[in-house]
Design an enzyme around this catalytic site. Structure first.
Site, short mmCIF file in Angstrom:
data_model
loop_
_atom_site.label_atom_id
_atom_site.label_comp_id
_atom_site.label_asym_id
_atom_site.label_seq_id
_atom_site.Cartn_x
_atom_site.Cartn_y
_atom_site.Cartn_z
N LYS A 19 0.84 -1.21 0.00
CA LYS A 19 0.00 0.00 0.00
C LYS A 19 0.86 1.25 0.00
O LYS A 19 0.55 2.22 -0.69
CB LYS A 19 -0.85 0.04 1.28
CG LYS A 19 -2.09 -0.77 1.23
CD LYS A 19 -2.88 -0.43 2.47
CE LYS A 19 -4.02 -1.34 2.69
NZ LYS A 19 -4.70 -1.04 3.97
N ASP A 75 -8.02 2.41 4.52
CA ASP A 75 -8.59 1.16 5.02
C ASP A 75 -9.47 0.61 3.91
O ASP A 75 -10.23 1.36 3.28
CB ASP A 75 -9.40 1.38 6.29
CG ASP A 75 -9.61 0.05 7.03
OD1 ASP A 75 -8.61 -0.63 7.33
OD2 ASP A 75 -10.77 -0.32 7.30
N HIS A 184 -10.51 0.68 -6.50
CA HIS A 184 -11.20 1.44 -5.47
C HIS A 184 -10.25 2.46 -4.84
O HIS A 184 -10.63 3.57 -4.53
CB HIS A 184 -11.77 0.49 -4.42
CG HIS A 184 -10.86 -0.66 -4.05
ND1 HIS A 184 -10.29 -1.47 -5.00
CD2 HIS A 184 -10.39 -1.12 -2.86
CE1 HIS A 184 -9.52 -2.38 -4.41
NE2 HIS A 184 -9.57 -2.18 -3.11
N ARG A 185 -8.95 2.10 -4.70
CA ARG A 185 -7.97 3.02 -4.12
C ARG A 185 -7.75 4.21 -5.07
O ARG A 185 -7.70 5.36 -4.63
CB ARG A 185 -6.66 2.25 -3.87
CG ARG A 185 -5.81 2.80 -2.76
CD ARG A 185 -4.79 1.77 -2.26
NE ARG A 185 -5.44 0.74 -1.47
CZ ARG A 185 -5.57 -0.53 -1.86
NH1 ARG A 185 -5.09 -0.94 -3.00
NH2 ARG A 185 -6.19 -1.39 -1.10
P1 IMP Z 1 -6.54 -3.28 5.68
O1 IMP Z 1 -5.04 -3.27 5.69
O2 IMP Z 1 -7.17 -3.46 7.00
O3 IMP Z 1 -7.11 -2.12 4.92
O4 IMP Z 1 -6.90 -4.63 4.88
C1 IMP Z 1 -7.37 -4.66 3.60
C2 IMP Z 1 -7.65 -6.10 3.19
O5 IMP Z 1 -8.71 -6.06 2.24
C3 IMP Z 1 -6.48 -6.74 2.48
O6 IMP Z 1 -5.72 -7.55 3.33
C4 IMP Z 1 -7.15 -7.59 1.41
O7 IMP Z 1 -7.49 -8.82 1.95
C5 IMP Z 1 -8.43 -6.84 1.12
N1 IMP Z 1 -8.24 -5.95 -0.03
C6 IMP Z 1 -8.22 -4.59 -0.04
N2 IMP Z 1 -8.00 -4.11 -1.26
C7 IMP Z 1 -7.87 -5.19 -2.06
C8 IMP Z 1 -7.60 -5.33 -3.45
O8 IMP Z 1 -7.41 -4.39 -4.23
N3 IMP Z 1 -7.54 -6.62 -3.89
C9 IMP Z 1 -7.71 -7.69 -3.11
N4 IMP Z 1 -7.94 -7.61 -1.81
C10 IMP Z 1 -8.03 -6.36 -1.29
#
Ligand code: IMP
Length: 200
Positions: A19, A75, A184-185
């Site tokens: 990220k 997030d 989405h990002r």
């Molecule tokens: P965070 O670090 O709590 O935001 O966790 C986000 C989690 O959502 C990641 O570990 C993935 O499992 C899932 N995720 C978020 N964005 C993506 C994406 O673009 N592709 C696949 N999984 C995603």
């Protein structure tokens, strides 16, 4: 009217190397001096909120206050309509400590069940926080359909089961540069840029 982001130091409040790289790349054209939260020894707060926006704000505020600098946090996760938006904010946790997303994807399909609806959204909340406690939040979403079995080994997390609307490939089959432009990002980031870097 959103608060503008002045050129200067910006903390990226994430401990996820993938990220950080993606966000730092997106910020290149804006001449920001990027610092990573881990490099400042800032701890990663526990994600205790029940919304993407809430968790992004919590992480950005903790970093902004800890560093005395503006901070950006993200997030994100997968929201599956048939199971009430889950795994949602628990998307990373469904992979377990081993980050086993084969198991997490299988769990999603098991919980949907035979004949359950396959509609899902990838969601990203970005939060920009200032040391005085001000926060600006932006959300990006990509709608899609889940497929089984998983296809493609290019992305991460739930990418191999997600086909974005208007496409026939899963995110796991799409070239990462192409995915990053439509993700989405990227959509949340476009909103942030328009609000905080755009023309006044
Ligand atoms: P965070 O670090 O709590 O935001 O966790 C986000 C989690 O959502 C990641 O570990 C993935 O499992 C899932 N995720 C978020 N964005 C993506 C994406 O673009 N592709 C696949 N999984 C995603």
């Amino acid at each position: 009217m959103a608060r503008r982001l002045a050129a200067g130091r910006l903390v990226i409040a994430s401990h996820n190397a993938g990220k950080v790289r993606e966000i730092a790349d997106l910020l290149v054209p804006f001449g920001m001096d990027i610092v990573i939260a881990a490099a400042l020894g800032l701890p990663e707060p526990e994600e205790t909120e029940d919304s993407f926006a809430g968790n992004a704000a919590l992480k950005a505020l903790a970093a902004a206050r800890g560093a005395g600098l503006t901070a950006l946090a993200d997030d994100s996760g997968l929201a599956v309509h048939a199971i009430g938006g889950r795994p949602g904010v628990h998307s990373a946790r469904w992979g377990g400590p081993a980050r086993d997303f084969q198991a997490a994807m299988a769990r999603v399909m098991r919980e949907i069940g035979e004949g359950g609806g396959r509609g899902a959204d990838f969601v990203c909340a970005l939060a920009l926080a200032w040391p005085d406690g001000h926060v600006e939040g932006f959300e990006g979403r990509v709608a899609g359909t889940l497929v089984w079995p998983p296809r493609g080994g290019r992305g991460f997390g739930y990418d191999p089961i997600f086909v974005p609307e208007g496409d026939s490939r899963t995110f796991g089959e799409i070239d990462p540069d192409e995915k990053h432009r439509m993700s989405h990002r990227a959509r949340a980031f476009d909103k942030l840029v328009a609000a905080c870097f755009g023309q006044e």
